[in-house]
Structure formats: structure tokens, C-alpha cells
Write a protein that holds these residues in place. Structure first.
Motif, mmCIF file in Angstrom:
data_model
loop_
_atom_site.group_PDB
_atom_site.id
_atom_site.type_symbol
_atom_site.label_atom_id
_atom_site.label_comp_id
_atom_site.label_asym_id
_atom_site.label_seq_id
_atom_site.Cartn_x
_atom_site.Cartn_y
_atom_site.Cartn_z
ATOM 1 N N PHE A 1 0.786 -1.229 0.000
ATOM 2 C CA PHE A 1 0.000 0.000 0.000
ATOM 3 C C PHE A 1 0.822 1.285 0.000
ATOM 4 C CE2 PHE A 1 -2.838 -3.105 2.114
ATOM 5 C CZ PHE A 1 -3.889 -3.072 1.203
ATOM 6 N N LEU A 2 1.977 1.282 0.621
ATOM 7 C CA LEU A 2 2.702 2.538 0.855
ATOM 8 C C LEU A 2 3.044 3.254 -0.446
ATOM 9 C CD1 LEU A 2 3.862 4.411 2.981
ATOM 10 C CD2 LEU A 2 6.007 3.119 2.890
ATOM 11 N N PHE A 3 3.466 2.510 -1.464
ATOM 12 C CA PHE A 3 3.815 3.153 -2.740
ATOM 13 C C PHE A 3 2.595 3.844 -3.340
ATOM 14 C CE2 PHE A 3 4.151 3.045 -7.386
ATOM 15 C CZ PHE A 3 5.311 3.794 -7.555
ATOM 16 N N ASP A 4 1.423 3.186 -3.273
ATOM 17 C CA ASP A 4 0.192 3.814 -3.783
ATOM 18 C C ASP A 4 -0.156 5.067 -3.000
ATOM 19 O OD1 ASP A 4 -0.192 2.033 -5.814
ATOM 20 O OD2 ASP A 4 -1.597 0.763 -4.723
ATOM 21 N N TYR A 5 0.009 5.018 -1.683
ATOM 22 C CA TYR A 5 -0.277 6.199 -0.866
ATOM 23 C C TYR A 5 0.599 7.377 -1.295
ATOM 24 C CZ TYR A 5 -2.651 2.963 2.351
ATOM 25 O OH TYR A 5 -3.488 2.034 2.898
ATOM 26 N N ILE A 6 1.882 7.123 -1.461
ATOM 27 C CA ILE A 6 2.813 8.194 -1.824
ATOM 28 C C ILE A 6 2.522 8.698 -3.232
ATOM 29 C CG2 ILE A 6 5.238 8.769 -2.237
ATOM 30 C CD1 ILE A 6 5.984 6.743 -0.078
ATOM 31 N N GLN A 7 2.371 7.761 -4.174
ATOM 32 C CA GLN A 7 2.149 8.151 -5.565
ATOM 33 C C GLN A 7 0.852 8.938 -5.740
ATOM 34 O OE1 GLN A 7 1.111 5.009 -8.377
ATOM 35 N NE2 GLN A 7 2.534 5.868 -9.876
ATOM 36 N N ASP B 1 -7.674 15.769 3.034
ATOM 37 C CA ASP B 1 -8.975 15.305 2.532
ATOM 38 C C ASP B 1 -9.156 13.811 2.768
ATOM 39 O OD1 ASP B 1 -11.440 15.620 0.729
ATOM 40 O OD2 ASP B 1 -10.309 14.010 -0.245
ATOM 41 N N TYR B 2 -10.329 13.460 3.253
ATOM 42 C CA TYR B 2 -10.680 12.055 3.446
ATOM 43 C C TYR B 2 -11.962 11.682 2.707
ATOM 44 C CZ TYR B 2 -12.294 7.762 5.666
ATOM 45 O OH TYR B 2 -12.750 6.486 5.885
ATOM 46 N N THR C 1 -6.729 8.341 3.727
ATOM 47 C CA THR C 1 -7.573 7.144 3.705
ATOM 48 C C THR C 1 -6.811 5.938 4.234
ATOM 49 O OG1 THR C 1 -6.932 6.655 1.409
ATOM 50 C CG2 THR C 1 -8.892 8.018 1.744
ATOM 51 N N GLY C 2 -5.500 5.882 3.959
ATOM 52 C CA GLY C 2 -4.686 4.772 4.463
ATOM 53 C C GLY C 2 -4.579 4.766 5.971
ATOM 54 N N ILE C 3 -4.481 5.959 6.553
ATOM 55 C CA ILE C 3 -4.396 6.057 8.015
ATOM 56 C C ILE C 3 -5.681 5.527 8.647
ATOM 57 C CG2 ILE C 3 -4.329 7.703 9.939
ATOM 58 C CD1 ILE C 3 -2.447 9.418 8.145
#
Length: 361
Positions: free
Chosen positions: A61-67, A221-222, A235-237
């Protein structure tokens, strides 16, 4: 000698602290501490290490969050920059019909939360939405437009947040004295060079300040991102905290997000440096607007109309449409709650209201 100099500096600082400390200073410190408390809590808990799901989050998930967060940040900042600066320049430097009304309409998108705008856009452009119904009614069937993409989210956030840039830019552009343009004309500076080399550089701190607020709103933004199904840090958090039930990993993600915010803040400070931007303006000297006529006026209406339509009128129209179509259902439900044993009468009243709103006798 050095020791005595250090003592003198400490003594002077203590004296300045005692001089400046009062009830308002204490109140400001308490408010600042309350605001900083969540960040301080994260700093404390970050030393507890990573959570059980951290390796899974990093792998998948982390790469998607950053990108996605970076794409949203750059895209929304760019579109908001164009909408905000162009709108502010036009309404502050030119005179045209309905300028005052348009000037205030450009503030209004801030009154609608971005997630409400996202719902309205999907309701208008989505499957069976208002656009499809309108085109079918006039005999031009159009398939739905998929706005639930990251680029659709960029447009929604830009239409909602560009007033931050507009407000800060307009304040500076409106403060330009007429002598500034007159001097550039005397020196033989072209209008294009005046805008690029004088006007916009003078407004840079205000523009950057507005963009900084836009970036903070995007990272914060969420609702809109969640509704559009875009994986961002926010959203990841929430997903890590609630769905994966891993509070410590959510804290780690929050720490990374705060690190991004600090980097943005440092960039803003570095961009400004020690430069000072001041314009001496007498109270009697005002900014003279240039009248717009013909094709130029129509072009300005077009540029100003896009953010007003996309950020205010379209969401409001969709909300009003929903409200009118759910009114009778809401009315019938409320009547059933308040009137006991009169189901047939309630249905008759509701049917009459529906027929009346449909234009039937």
C-alpha cells in the motif's frame, strides 16, 4: 570574556521574556500547545516502533499512498493556481459588466465541502445521473462519464479549493497602485513583461501562501478520496486504524504525512528567504481598472465562468435536484411518524403533492 558575553546574552533574553510575558502571551502559548498536542503525541508514540501490519502496508500500500498523494498534490495545486491567479488578475485589473457579482461568486465554492462536491459530480455525470437523463430527454443519449478517477478527484478538489489562491492573490493585485503600471509604460515595458517581471513576482508570497493552504487541504482530505476509491495517506491512516486495527502503524503513516507537511513548509520558507515585498500606497491612490469590451470580455467571462460553474453552480443545482425529488418521500415518512391511523389519507396527500410537482391534474 566569552563567558561574560554569553551571560549578557542570556540576561538580555530573560529580560525580554519577562517584558513580553503577559496574560495574552500566556493564552497564546496555551492555544499553541493545544494545537500542537496531536503532533507531540505522535512524536512520543513513534518511538514505540512499527505495528504488526507495517510490513504488509509497506509491501502493498505505501507506494500507492505516496504516488496518489503526490499526483493529487501536484495536479490540484496546478489547476487551483490557474483558476485562482487568473480569476484574481481579471477581477482586480479589468472592469466589465457584473464584475462585482462575479468577484463574490468566486468566494462561494469554499462554502461547499469537497466531499459534497464529489457526491454532486457523481450524481450529475454518473450512471443514470442528471446528465444522462437530460440528454435522453432531448433525444441525444449520452453514456455516463466516469469521474471517479484520480483526475476527476483533482478537478473536484481544484474547483473546491481554488478560492484560497484567489483570495490571497486578489488582495495583492488589488493593492497595486496605478503608478506602478504608469511607470512601466513610461519605461517602455510591454504589458506581457510587466505581468511576468513585476506584477506576478510581487504577488508571489501571497500566491505561495494560498497554494500552501490548498496543499494542506489536499493532504487532509478524506471524504472525497474515500468516495472516489483513491488510496491516499489520509484514507490509508483510517483504513489501518479501523479495518486493520493497527494503531501503531497508523501512527507511523501519520508521522510520514507530517514529514511531508514539514517539507512543504520548509520549501515555502526557503522560497521567500529574506526577501521583502512591500508597495507604498497612499490612501488617495487607487488601482485603475481597464475596461473590457468585445471578444476580450467574452474570453474573461469564459475563464471566470469555468471555476464558478464547476465549484458552485453545478453542485448546488445537483443538490437542489436531489432535494426536489426526495421531498415527497420525506414528507410521506414524516407524516406517517406524526399522524397515526390515517395511512390512506397520507398516501392521498403524498400522491397529490407528487402529481402537482409533476404538473399533472
Amino acid at each position: 570574556m566569552k563567558l561574560s558575553g554569553i551571560k549578557a546574552q542570556i540576561y538580555n533574553r530573560v529580560n525580554r521574556f519577562k517584558r513580553d510575558m503577559n496574560q495574552w502571551s500566556l493564552f497564546t502559548m496555551i492555544v499553541g500547545l493545544c494545537i500542537a498536542l496531536p503532533a507531540l503525541t505522535l512524536i512520543v508514540y513513534i518511538f514505540n516502533g512499527v505495528g504488526e501490519m507495517w510490513n504488509h502496508i509497506v509491501s502493498y500500500f505505501l507506494f500507492d499512498y505516496i504516488q496518489n498523494s503526490l499526483i493529487l498534490l501536484i495536479g490540484t495545486a496546478s489547476v487551483s493556481l490557474f483558476f485562482g491567479v487568473s480569476s484574481a488578475w481579471i477581477v482586480s485589473q479589468y472592469e466589465f459588466s457584473f464584475r462585482r457579482q462575479i468577484e463574490w461568486l468566486l468566494f462561494l465554492p469554499l462554502a461547499i465541502p469537497s466531499y459534497i462536491v464529489a457526491y454532486a459530480y457523481v450524481g450529475f455525470f454518473g450512471n443514470g445521473g442528471t446528465l444522462v437523463q437530460l440528454t435522453e430527454y432531448v433525444g441525444l443519449p449520452v453514456s455516463s462519464i466516469d469521474v471517479m478517477t484520480i483526475y476527476g478527484l483533482i478537478w473536484v478538489l481544484s474547483c473546491s479549493l481554488f478560492p484560497y489562491v484567489y483570495v490571497s492573490s486578489k488582495a495583492v493585485f488589488s493593492s497595486f497602485p496605478s503608478s506602478l503600471k504608469e511607470t512601466s509604460d513610461v519605461l517602455g515595458i510591454s504589458y506581457k513583461r510587466y505581468v511576468q517581471s513585476i506584477a506576478f513576482p510581487l504577488a508571489t508570497p501571497a500566491i505561495i501562501g494560498g497554494l500552501f493552504l490548498v496543499c494542506m487541504e489536499v493532504l487532509n482530505d478524506y471524504g472525497a478520496a474515500k468516495y472516489f476509491g483513491i488510496n491516499t495517506f489520509t484514507t490509508g491512516i483510517f483504513r489501518t486504524w479501523t479495518a486493520l486495527e493497527d494503531l501503531q502503524s497508523a501512527i507511523c503513516l501519520s508521522a510520514i504525512l507530517i514529514f511531508f507537511v514539514i517539507i512543504l513548509n520548509v520549501c515555502v520558507k526557503w522560497q521567500r528567504g529574506r526577501k521583502s515585498y512591500e508597495l507604498p500606497l497612499s490612501r488617495t491612490e487607487k488601482n485603475k481598472r481597464v475596461p473590457l469590451l468585445g471578444k476580450n470580455a467574452y474570453l474573461c467571462y469564459f475563464v471566470l465562468g469555468i471555476p464558478i460553474l464547476g465549484g458552485f453552480f453545478l453542485p448546488i443545482a445537483q443538490l437542489v435536484y436531489w432535494a426536489t425529488h426526495t421531498f415527497t418521500l420525506f414528507l410521506e415518512t414524516e407524516l406517517h411518524k406524526r399522524v397515526i391511523g390515517q395511512d390512506e389519507a397520507i398516501e392521498a396527500v403524498s400522491d397529490a403533492v407528487r402529481r402537482s410537482r409533476a404538473g399533472l391534474q
